[in-house]
Design a protein around this motif. Structure first.
Motif, PDB file in Angstrom:
ATOM      1  N   LEU A  16      84.736  23.613  64.711  1.00  0.00           N
ATOM      2  CA  LEU A  16      86.105  23.542  64.199  1.00  0.00           C
ATOM      3  C   LEU A  16      86.501  22.078  63.970  1.00  0.00           C
ATOM      4  CD1 LEU A  16      87.965  26.177  66.414  1.00  0.00           C
ATOM      5  CD2 LEU A  16      87.372  26.373  63.999  1.00  0.00           C
ATOM      6  N   PRO A  17      87.324  21.825  62.947  1.00  0.00           N
ATOM      7  CA  PRO A  17      87.702  20.437  62.640  1.00  0.00           C
ATOM      8  C   PRO A  17      88.761  19.871  63.580  1.00  0.00           C
ATOM      9  CG  PRO A  17      88.800  21.943  61.142  1.00  0.00           C
ATOM     10  CD  PRO A  17      87.877  22.778  61.970  1.00  0.00           C
ATOM     11  N   TYR A  18      89.245  20.692  64.541  1.00  0.00           N
ATOM     12  CA  TYR A  18      90.351  20.262  65.402  1.00  0.00           C
ATOM     13  C   TYR A  18      89.826  19.624  66.685  1.00  0.00           C
ATOM     14  CZ  TYR A  18      92.214  23.929  62.379  1.00  0.00           C
ATOM     15  OH  TYR A  18      92.525  24.713  61.303  1.00  0.00           O
ATOM     16  N   ARG A  19      90.503  18.548  67.108  1.00  0.00           N
ATOM     17  CA  ARG A  19      90.157  17.896  68.372  1.00  0.00           C
ATOM     18  C   ARG A  19      91.098  18.330  69.499  1.00  0.00           C
ATOM     19  NH1 ARG A  19      86.709  13.535  67.375  1.00  0.00           N
ATOM     20  NH2 ARG A  19      86.334  13.686  69.605  1.00  0.00           N
ATOM     21  N   ALA A  20      92.264  18.873  69.155  1.00  0.00           N
ATOM     22  CA  ALA A  20      93.229  19.347  70.171  1.00  0.00           C
ATOM     23  C   ALA A  20      93.938  20.583  69.639  1.00  0.00           C
ATOM     24  CB  ALA A  20      94.238  18.261  70.519  1.00  0.00           C
ATOM     25  N   ILE A  21      93.831  21.695  70.390  1.00  0.00           N
ATOM     26  CA  ILE A  21      94.485  22.945  69.989  1.00  0.00           C
ATOM     27  C   ILE A  21      95.335  23.460  71.145  1.00  0.00           C
ATOM     28  CG2 ILE A  21      92.666  23.562  68.347  1.00  0.00           C
ATOM     29  CD1 ILE A  21      91.559  25.513  70.432  1.00  0.00           C
ATOM     30  N   LEU A  22      96.286  24.320  70.804  1.00  0.00           N
ATOM     31  CA  LEU A  22      97.191  24.896  71.812  1.00  0.00           C
ATOM     32  C   LEU A  22      97.201  26.403  71.680  1.00  0.00           C
ATOM     33  CD1 LEU A  22      99.598  24.971  73.847  1.00  0.00           C
ATOM     34  CD2 LEU A  22     101.112  24.553  71.890  1.00  0.00           C
ATOM     35  N   LEU A 113      86.691   6.573  79.774  1.00  0.00           N
ATOM     36  CA  LEU A 113      86.568   6.166  78.372  1.00  0.00           C
ATOM     37  C   LEU A 113      85.229   5.456  78.135  1.00  0.00           C
ATOM     38  CD1 LEU A 113      90.203   4.859  77.699  1.00  0.00           C
ATOM     39  CD2 LEU A 113      89.237   7.098  77.123  1.00  0.00           C
ATOM     40  N   LEU A 114      84.788   4.707  79.137  1.00  0.00           N
ATOM     41  CA  LEU A 114      83.524   3.998  79.030  1.00  0.00           C
ATOM     42  C   LEU A 114      82.348   4.967  79.036  1.00  0.00           C
ATOM     43  CD1 LEU A 114      82.183   1.130  79.092  1.00  0.00           C
ATOM     44  CD2 LEU A 114      82.110   1.373  81.571  1.00  0.00           C
ATOM     45  N   GLU A 148      94.671  10.046  73.272  1.00  0.00           N
ATOM     46  CA  GLU A 148      93.596   9.126  73.612  1.00  0.00           C
ATOM     47  C   GLU A 148      92.285   9.868  73.843  1.00  0.00           C
ATOM     48  OE1 GLU A 148      93.509   5.013  75.971  1.00  0.00           O
ATOM     49  OE2 GLU A 148      94.030   6.732  77.246  1.00  0.00           O
ATOM     50  N   LEU A 149      92.368  11.027  74.501  1.00  0.00           N
ATOM     51  CA  LEU A 149      91.163  11.827  74.748  1.00  0.00           C
ATOM     52  C   LEU A 149      90.539  12.308  73.446  1.00  0.00           C
ATOM     53  CD1 LEU A 149      92.349  13.963  77.818  1.00  0.00           C
ATOM     54  CD2 LEU A 149      90.655  12.114  77.840  1.00  0.00           C
ATOM     55  N   LYS A 150      91.400  12.600  72.474  1.00  0.00           N
ATOM     56  CA  LYS A 150      90.903  13.043  71.161  1.00  0.00           C
ATOM     57  C   LYS A 150      90.021  11.989  70.513  1.00  0.00           C
ATOM     58  CE  LYS A 150      94.011  14.464  68.311  1.00  0.00           C
ATOM     59  NZ  LYS A 150      95.335  14.504  67.631  1.00  0.00           N
ATOM     60  N   GLN A 151      90.258  10.735  70.826  1.00  0.00           N
ATOM     61  CA  GLN A 151      89.507   9.645  70.210  1.00  0.00           C
ATOM     62  C   GLN A 151      88.151   9.428  70.899  1.00  0.00           C
ATOM     63  OE1 GLN A 151      91.086   8.801  67.471  1.00  0.00           O
ATOM     64  NE2 GLN A 151      92.826  10.022  68.229  1.00  0.00           N
ATOM     65  N   VAL A 155      84.731  14.769  72.584  1.00  0.00           N
ATOM     66  CA  VAL A 155      85.712  15.362  73.508  1.00  0.00           C
ATOM     67  C   VAL A 155      86.733  16.169  72.710  1.00  0.00           C
ATOM     68  CG1 VAL A 155      87.591  14.905  75.134  1.00  0.00           C
ATOM     69  CG2 VAL A 155      85.471  13.605  75.288  1.00  0.00           C
ATOM     70  N   LYS A 156      86.970  17.401  73.156  1.00  0.00           N
ATOM     71  CA  LYS A 156      88.005  18.240  72.555  1.00  0.00           C
ATOM     72  C   LYS A 156      88.938  18.732  73.653  1.00  0.00           C
ATOM     73  CE  LYS A 156      85.677  19.583  68.312  1.00  0.00           C
ATOM     74  NZ  LYS A 156      85.582  20.631  67.271  1.00  0.00           N
ATOM     75  N   VAL A 157      90.199  18.928  73.313  1.00  0.00           N
ATOM     76  CA  VAL A 157      91.222  19.310  74.296  1.00  0.00           C
ATOM     77  C   VAL A 157      91.805  20.666  73.929  1.00  0.00           C
ATOM     78  CG1 VAL A 157      93.407  18.684  75.398  1.00  0.00           C
ATOM     79  CG2 VAL A 157      91.796  16.887  74.693  1.00  0.00           C
ATOM     80  N   ILE A 158      91.865  21.545  74.925  1.00  0.00           N
ATOM     81  CA  ILE A 158      92.528  22.846  74.770  1.00  0.00           C
ATOM     82  C   ILE A 158      93.749  22.844  75.694  1.00  0.00           C
ATOM     83  CG2 ILE A 158      92.358  25.342  75.118  1.00  0.00           C
ATOM     84  CD1 ILE A 158      89.357  25.119  74.617  1.00  0.00           C
ATOM     85  N   VAL A 159      94.914  23.047  75.118  1.00  0.00           N
ATOM     86  CA  VAL A 159      96.152  23.128  75.906  1.00  0.00           C
ATOM     87  C   VAL A 159      96.585  24.588  75.969  1.00  0.00           C
ATOM     88  CG1 VAL A 159      98.541  22.328  76.133  1.00  0.00           C
ATOM     89  CG2 VAL A 159      96.806  20.817  75.127  1.00  0.00           C
ATOM     90  N   ILE A 160      97.008  25.033  77.148  1.00  0.00           N
ATOM     91  CA  ILE A 160      97.499  26.407  77.336  1.00  0.00           C
ATOM     92  C   ILE A 160      98.934  26.329  77.852  1.00  0.00           C
ATOM     93  CG2 ILE A 160      97.101  28.637  78.445  1.00  0.00           C
ATOM     94  CD1 ILE A 160      94.217  27.744  78.967  1.00  0.00           C
ATOM     95  N   ALA A 161      99.836  27.049  77.192  1.00  0.00           N
ATOM     96  CA  ALA A 161     101.250  26.942  77.598  1.00  0.00           C
ATOM     97  C   ALA A 161     102.027  28.175  77.190  1.00  0.00           C
ATOM     98  CB  ALA A 161     101.879  25.701  76.954  1.00  0.00           C
ATOM     99  N   ASN A 162     103.156  28.328  77.831  1.00  0.00           N
ATOM    100  CA  ASN A 162     104.196  29.259  77.386  1.00  0.00           C
ATOM    101  C   ASN A 162     105.372  28.366  76.981  1.00  0.00           C
ATOM    102  OD1 ASN A 162     106.175  31.147  76.978  1.00  0.00           O
ATOM    103  ND2 ASN A 162     106.116  32.012  79.050  1.00  0.00           N
ATOM    104  N   THR A 163     105.407  27.995  75.719  1.00  0.00           N
ATOM    105  CA  THR A 163     106.382  26.983  75.276  1.00  0.00           C
ATOM    106  C   THR A 163     107.819  27.457  75.415  1.00  0.00           C
ATOM    107  OG1 THR A 163     106.160  27.732  72.974  1.00  0.00           O
ATOM    108  CG2 THR A 163     104.731  25.930  73.690  1.00  0.00           C
TER     109      THR A 163
END
Length: 546
Positions: A16-22, A113-114, A148-151, A155-163
């Motif tokens: 997938l082209p996404y680095r951060a999804i929710l 990061l290193l 920053e993590l996306k860079q 590394v990819k980030v998955i966020v889970i929430a009840n907005t």
């Protein structure tokens, strides 16, 4: 979108082209469950819950340990510097400069990061419970960390929430930054159709049939229902049949699910002027009625349902009554009594009467007597003889219970046994009150003869203790005149036990009729020696003060 789709999305996350999804959706719909299941076999995953997190820097801490160093033990880096350096050296041999960095948690960010520069495959950081973040945490800082993590490399980030549950002040920040940081939001609106129920310790066939009828969306509610059933099952004897336990499970699920989800609650139209319809809706909205909608066709009685509901609400479960319910279940035949014909019910009545006559406990006696009267009333048959038998057995059993030192049973009403018939309720109330009278007469009768010894003290203590009880007060008042005699006072042959026994009796006499008591004391003191008069005066002073 259904929660099932989460697995498909994550299975393709490398491409997938996404680095951060929710993944956004209501609590309990199965977001975290689906994410965890999808990532179960992936070794390159760091899972972080914002619930209880006190510092956003802990995100880097967990990422460092769980991803870069493959170490899940947590803790301050400074305390385990050698382990970190050893682990880091296996990933990258140029870690000499890390020696100073590991002395402070502040530098865990730089460390991660290193080290992430050496990643050669996708590493996933899951940030769960975003809406449960601490008041002390700034959502803007979290978005900054995600950005920053996306860079980072791979590394990819998955966020889970009840907005919907994000605090109003943080919601402003969320609306301002989420579009920039979160590259795609998946809105989860439906529970997953395919769930590995065995991982939740829930019987798959049972729950799937249950969900075909009752549209529960919240997986946590089903987990709670399962745990409640496992709790109740601890009270079951090993010889209870599987069919009974299956019905018990259905009752437990009905109680928990409807108590939490209110699936069958109907809002009442305040503008509706039809009083009959409003009353019907009000009755239909009662929890007991709504629970009944889950239980059509079961053999277990409504008494068992009431008992399980009481245990859920108050934590009180009578094992003897549960055993009595099981015996009633066994004697109901192949189908519930509710669906039997007149002749079928008529054939059950002698069995219920026999079980009532053989009852070994109050729970069994009340259960079978109540069932007999309920169904014989439906058939419009005369049940006076059985009611008379029930009264006689109840009288004997109650008297034996209190004489065995279990008089606390008398403080419970028929509600303890979840009776349905008004006839058995009335008899139980009458006999319970008569047994209370019998108990007080026993105490007073004994104390009228002697106030010496441990037994006399025990009876006097119970008499005093029960005096302030609404159950016993009037009964004690009616009997207390029998204790107006010399042995109720600390005169003549007095030891420590008798002294305290006299105190208890005098306490009750004073609080029954203070004027009469004080006059009697003056009369008693006329024929006493000085020490007896002194003891009486001391006790009067103490009792009056209280």
């Amino acid at each position: 979108m259904k929660a099932d789709n989460i697995k498909n999305i994550i299975s393709d996350i490398d491409h997938l082209p996404y680095r951060a999804i929710l993944f956004d959706g209501t609590w309990g719909i199965g977001k975290s469950y689906a994410v965890n299941e999808a990532l179960e076999a992936n070794p390159n995953v760091c899972k972080i819950s914002m619930f209880g997190l006190k510092d956003t820097r802990q995100i880097y801490h967990e990422a460092l340990f769980q991803l870069a160093l493959k170490n899940n033990i947590g803790g301050k880096i400074g305390e385990i510097a050698n382990n970190i350096l050893d682990g880091a050296s296996k990933i990258w041999d140029k870690v000499g400069q890390a020696k100073e960095a590991v002395q402070s948690i502040v530098n865990e960010r730089e460390m991660f990061l290193l080290l992430s520069k050496e990643f050669t495959s996708v590493h996933i950081i899951v940030i769960d419970d975003l809406e449960r973040m601490s008041d002390d945490i700034n959502l803007e800082d979290i978005f900054g960390i995600i950005e920053e993590l996306k860079q980072c490399n791979y590394v990819k980030v998955i966020v889970i929430a009840n907005t919907d549950e994000i605090q109003s002040d943080k919601k402003v920040v969320f609306e301002k930054y989420n579009e920039k940081v979160i590259e795609r939001i998946y809105h989860i609106t439906e529970r997953a159709e395919k769930v590995t129920w065995s991982k939740m310790n829930i019987h798959a066939d049972f729950v799937e049939k249950f969900l075909e009828i009752h549209k529960v969306k919240n997986l946590r509610t089903l987990e709670k229902a399962q745990r409640f059933f496992e709790d109740v099952k601890l009270f079951c004897n090993s010889d209870m049949s599987e069919q009974f336990k299956e019905e018990l499970r259905l009752i437990c699920f009905a109680v928990v699910v409807e108590s939490i989800e209110n699936l069958y609650y109907k809002e009442i139209d305040s503008d509706n002027t039809d009083s009959v319809e409003k009353m019907t809706n009000t009755i239909g909205n009662m929890l007991q009625h709504r629970i009944g909608r889950y239980l059509y066709g079961i053999k277990c009685s409504t008494n068992l349902v009431e008992m399980i509901l009481k245990y859920y609400e108050e934590g009180v479960l009578n094992e003897e009554q549960l055993e009595a319910e099981y015996k009633l279940f066994l004697n109901s035949g192949d189908k519930p009594n509710y669906y039997k014909s007149d002749e079928e019910i008529r054939s059950v009545l002698p069995i219920l009467r026999e079980k009532m006559l053989e009852a070994k406990s109050l729970a069994e006696l009340n259960e079978f007597a109540d069932a007999y009267v309920v169904w014989s009333d439906v058939l419009e048959e005369n049940n006076e003889s059985v009611l008379s038998e029930y009264r006689n057995i109840l009288e004997e059993m109650l008297e034996k219970t209190v004489l065995d030192g279990k008089e606390e049973m008398l403080s419970y009403s028929y509600d303890l046994f979840h009776m349905s018939s008004e006839k058995t309720k009335r008899i139980y109330q009458e006999e319970n009150k008569e047994t209370m009278k019998f108990l007080i007469e026993t105490y007073v009768g004994y104390l009228k003869k002697t106030t010496h010894g441990k037994k006399a003290y025990e009876y006097s203590y119970k008499l005093r203790n029960n005096f302030d009880s609404s159950y016993y007060h009037d009964i004690i008042i009616s009997e207390i005149d029998n204790l107006y005699n010399k042995i109720s006072f600390p005169v003549d042959n007095v030891d420590e036990d008798r002294y305290h026994t006299c105190y208890n009796i005098m306490y009750v006499l004073y609080h029954s009729d203070a004027e009469k008591f004080l006059q009697y004391c003056e009369k008693i003191k006329e024929d006493c020696d000085n020490m007896s008069r002194h003891r009486i005066d001391v006790l009067i002073e103490e009792i009056v003060k209280k």
